[in-house]
Design a protein around this motif. Structure first.
Motif, PDB file in Angstrom:
ATOM      1  N   ALA A  15      -0.079   8.167  -5.840  1.00 32.51           N
ATOM      2  CA  ALA A  15      -0.875   9.147  -5.089  1.00 32.51           C
ATOM      3  C   ALA A  15      -2.363   8.841  -5.175  1.00 32.51           C
ATOM      4  O   ALA A  15      -3.193   9.751  -5.095  1.00 32.51           O
ATOM      5  N   GLN A  16      -2.725   7.565  -5.329  1.00 28.35           N
ATOM      6  CA  GLN A  16      -4.123   7.147  -5.388  1.00 28.35           C
ATOM      7  C   GLN A  16      -4.384   6.085  -4.328  1.00 28.35           C
ATOM      8  O   GLN A  16      -3.519   5.252  -4.054  1.00 28.35           O
ATOM      9  N   PRO A  17      -5.578   6.105  -3.709  1.00 25.91           N
ATOM     10  CA  PRO A  17      -5.909   5.049  -2.747  1.00 25.91           C
ATOM     11  C   PRO A  17      -5.722   3.670  -3.369  1.00 25.91           C
ATOM     12  O   PRO A  17      -5.967   3.467  -4.554  1.00 25.91           O
ATOM     13  N   VAL A  18      -5.286   2.723  -2.557  1.00 30.14           N
ATOM     14  CA  VAL A  18      -4.887   1.411  -3.047  1.00 30.14           C
ATOM     15  C   VAL A  18      -5.921   0.369  -2.632  1.00 30.14           C
ATOM     16  O   VAL A  18      -6.246   0.236  -1.447  1.00 30.14           O
ATOM     17  N   GLY A  19      -6.422  -0.391  -3.619  1.00 26.92           N
ATOM     18  CA  GLY A  19      -7.407  -1.414  -3.360  1.00 26.92           C
ATOM     19  C   GLY A  19      -6.798  -2.786  -3.183  1.00 26.92           C
ATOM     20  O   GLY A  19      -5.596  -2.991  -3.395  1.00 26.92           O
ATOM     21  N   SER A  20      -7.647  -3.755  -2.833  1.00 27.42           N
ATOM     22  CA  SER A  20      -7.161  -5.101  -2.531  1.00 27.42           C
ATOM     23  C   SER A  20      -6.544  -5.783  -3.736  1.00 27.42           C
ATOM     24  O   SER A  20      -5.537  -6.493  -3.607  1.00 27.42           O
ATOM     25  N   GLN A  21      -7.104  -5.583  -4.929  1.00 28.57           N
ATOM     26  CA  GLN A  21      -6.562  -6.245  -6.113  1.00 28.57           C
ATOM     27  C   GLN A  21      -5.165  -5.715  -6.427  1.00 28.57           C
ATOM     28  O   GLN A  21      -4.261  -6.487  -6.779  1.00 28.57           O
ATOM     29  N   ALA A  22      -4.968  -4.404  -6.285  1.00 23.00           N
ATOM     30  CA  ALA A  22      -3.647  -3.823  -6.528  1.00 23.00           C
ATOM     31  C   ALA A  22      -2.632  -4.353  -5.525  1.00 23.00           C
ATOM     32  O   ALA A  22      -1.479  -4.630  -5.872  1.00 23.00           O
ATOM     33  N   VAL A  23      -3.053  -4.522  -4.277  1.00 20.95           N
ATOM     34  CA  VAL A  23      -2.168  -5.067  -3.250  1.00 20.95           C
ATOM     35  C   VAL A  23      -1.796  -6.500  -3.579  1.00 20.95           C
ATOM     36  O   VAL A  23      -0.626  -6.915  -3.475  1.00 20.95           O
ATOM     37  N   LEU A  24      -2.776  -7.283  -3.991  1.00 19.36           N
ATOM     38  CA  LEU A  24      -2.552  -8.696  -4.314  1.00 19.36           C
ATOM     39  C   LEU A  24      -1.515  -8.833  -5.417  1.00 19.36           C
ATOM     40  O   LEU A  24      -0.620  -9.685  -5.359  1.00 19.36           O
ATOM     41  N   GLU A  25      -1.609  -7.975  -6.438  1.00 19.36           N
ATOM     42  CA  GLU A  25      -0.669  -8.044  -7.553  1.00 19.36           C
ATOM     43  C   GLU A  25       0.715  -7.529  -7.156  1.00 19.36           C
ATOM     44  O   GLU A  25       1.732  -8.109  -7.543  1.00 19.36           O
ATOM     45  N   ALA A  26       0.746  -6.458  -6.366  1.00 17.54           N
ATOM     46  CA  ALA A  26       2.033  -5.867  -6.011  1.00 17.54           C
ATOM     47  C   ALA A  26       2.811  -6.713  -5.019  1.00 17.54           C
ATOM     48  O   ALA A  26       4.043  -6.810  -5.082  1.00 17.54           O
ATOM     49  N   ALA A  27       2.103  -7.343  -4.083  1.00 15.58           N
ATOM     50  CA  ALA A  27       2.767  -8.100  -3.018  1.00 15.58           C
ATOM     51  C   ALA A  27       3.009  -9.551  -3.390  1.00 15.58           C
ATOM     52  O   ALA A  27       3.702 -10.269  -2.650  1.00 15.58           O
ATOM     53  N   VAL A  41       0.835  -1.202   0.000  1.00 17.70           N
ATOM     54  CA  VAL A  41       0.000   0.000   0.000  1.00 17.70           C
ATOM     55  C   VAL A  41       0.871   1.253   0.000  1.00 17.70           C
ATOM     56  O   VAL A  41       0.641   2.193  -0.783  1.00 17.70           O
ATOM     57  N   VAL A  42       1.879   1.298   0.861  1.00 19.22           N
ATOM     58  CA  VAL A  42       2.739   2.481   0.954  1.00 19.22           C
ATOM     59  C   VAL A  42       3.463   2.720  -0.365  1.00 19.22           C
ATOM     60  O   VAL A  42       3.476   3.841  -0.893  1.00 19.22           O
ATOM     61  N   GLU A  43       4.069   1.677  -0.921  1.00 16.86           N
ATOM     62  CA  GLU A  43       4.840   1.843  -2.160  1.00 16.86           C
ATOM     63  C   GLU A  43       3.941   2.243  -3.320  1.00 16.86           C
ATOM     64  O   GLU A  43       4.316   3.088  -4.137  1.00 16.86           O
ATOM     65  N   SER A  44       2.758   1.664  -3.389  1.00 25.27           N
ATOM     66  CA  SER A  44       1.833   2.025  -4.462  1.00 25.27           C
ATOM     67  C   SER A  44       1.346   3.463  -4.318  1.00 25.27           C
ATOM     68  O   SER A  44       1.258   4.205  -5.298  1.00 25.27           O
ATOM     69  N   PHE A  45       1.059   3.870  -3.082  1.00 27.24           N
ATOM     70  CA  PHE A  45       0.577   5.236  -2.872  1.00 27.24           C
ATOM     71  C   PHE A  45       1.688   6.250  -3.152  1.00 27.24           C
ATOM     72  O   PHE A  45       1.429   7.334  -3.683  1.00 27.24           O
TER      73      PHE A  45
END
Length: 351
Positions: A20-32, A12-16
């Motif tokens: 600069a956009q709120p981070v959803g669960s799907q984005a977290v799943l892909e990034a992590a 979440v921190v790295e994506s934000f």
């Protein structure tokens, strides 16, 4: 915090920071790269929000980090590294740095800002800690004398002595008294701290003593006080704050030299290299983070370099930049490799 939730928070921190956009669960799943269901990630996000590490700006939006979330992220970072081209840029800068220390510090602030695109700050060596290495009174002609001091930090201070309007000084400045006064001033000042109220021995020669007195008076004038702070790249942060009022507040703080110098010195004294939001103790910087590292001369910390940007700054890059530049600045001023062991990213609550 268990390992999976730590990875979720980091994602979440790295994506934000990047978007600069709120981070959803799907984005977290892909990034992590987590081998769990989206529902599990949503539960983790809710738990991190309940624990104060994340917040949800809107009901239907993803999450963004809180100060606590950034702090947990920063505490888990290593020292960070610059890219090869950036390391070469720093090396080339200090290999070709010339001129007086004031110019070096000003140029260093611009270098640090260029590396990171944040506002950069360099606190000059405190004259209270400096001792005077050499003192010389120089005749510039035209009724003007110049007292030149070289400080232990390498700084050069000048004090102009205007002899016009003082008949005894006009006559003194035209003779051998200038050389005699220069010797007396050297004896009185060399090895002393600038903060000490200086006095010089009387020679019994009216011309010499008059010049010495005038030079010491010029030295203690407020007009001769050197700058303490060099700020570079303020234009780099103009697009990094959504609210114009926030940007205006940040820029107004950067104009307050004493406030910024005190803040950076306080962070170094507290052993901090990162202050996030309210940790700085400066209300207008509530949406900002400050990254700082000290630099040294002859093994003693004499100043600091720092960066100021939004709380969603690239902390790894900022930490690498300030520590690399501080080491190179120390080497340029006479210290080969200063130790930063006393400086950590730890929260003030852990100090």
């Amino acid at each position: 915090m268990d390992e999976r939730r730590a990875k979720v928070l980091r994602a979440v921190v790295e994506s934000f920071i990047d978007n600069a956009q709120p981070v959803g669960s799907q984005a977290v799943l892909e990034a992590a790269h987590l081998d769990v269901s989206p529902a599990t990630v949503r539960n983790d996000l809710a738990a991190l929000e309940a624990s104060g590490f994340l917040m949800q700006p809107h009901t239907s939006a993803g999450r963004v980090p809180t100060e606590a979330g950034y702090r947990h992220f920063v505490d888990g970072l290593g020292p960070g590294t610059l890219e090869g081209s950036e390391i070469r840029q720093v090396r080339a800068f200090f290999a070709h740095a010339q001129g007086q220390i004031e110019e070096l510090l000003s140029d260093t602030s611009r270098l640090l800002s260029d590396l990171t695109e944040y506002a950069a700050m360099v606190v000059a060596p405190s004259i209270d800690r400096d001792t005077i290495r050499s003192a010389q009174l120089v005749d510039l002609g035209g009724g003007r004398l110049l007292l030149v001091l070289v400080m232990s930090s390498g700084a050069v201070e000048r004090a102009y002595v205007d002899v016009y309007g003082h008949p005894n000084l006009v006559a003194a400045a035209s003779g051998a008294a200038v050389g005699s006064a220069s010797g007396v001033l050297s004896d009185a000042l060399v090895g002393k701290s600038h903060s000490v109220v200086h006095a010089a021995r009387a020679t019994g020669d009216p011309a010499t003593d008059a010049l010495v007195g005038a030079a010491l008076a010029a030295l203690t004038s407020d007009e001769t006080a050197p700058r303490e702070l060099y700020v570079g790249g303020t234009s780099n942060i103009t697009g990094q704050f959504e609210a114009v009022s926030s940007l205006r507040s940040v820029l107004s703080v950067l104009e307050e030299q004493l406030l910024v110098v005190s803040l950076l010195r306080s962070l170094v004294d507290r052993g901090l290299s990162v202050a996030i939001g309210s940790e700085s103790g400066v209300a207008p910087l509530a949406e900002c983070s400050v990254v700082v590292a000290p630099y040294q001369v002859d093994g003693e910390t004499v100043g600091s370099v720092g960066l100021l940007g939004p709380t969603r700054m690239d902390y790894s890059k900022a930490l690498a930049a300030v520590h690399t530049v501080s080491r190179r600045l120390s080497a340029s001023l006479g210290e080969s490799e200063p130790s930063h062991a006393a400086v950590s990213t730890a929260s003030p609550l852990r100090d």
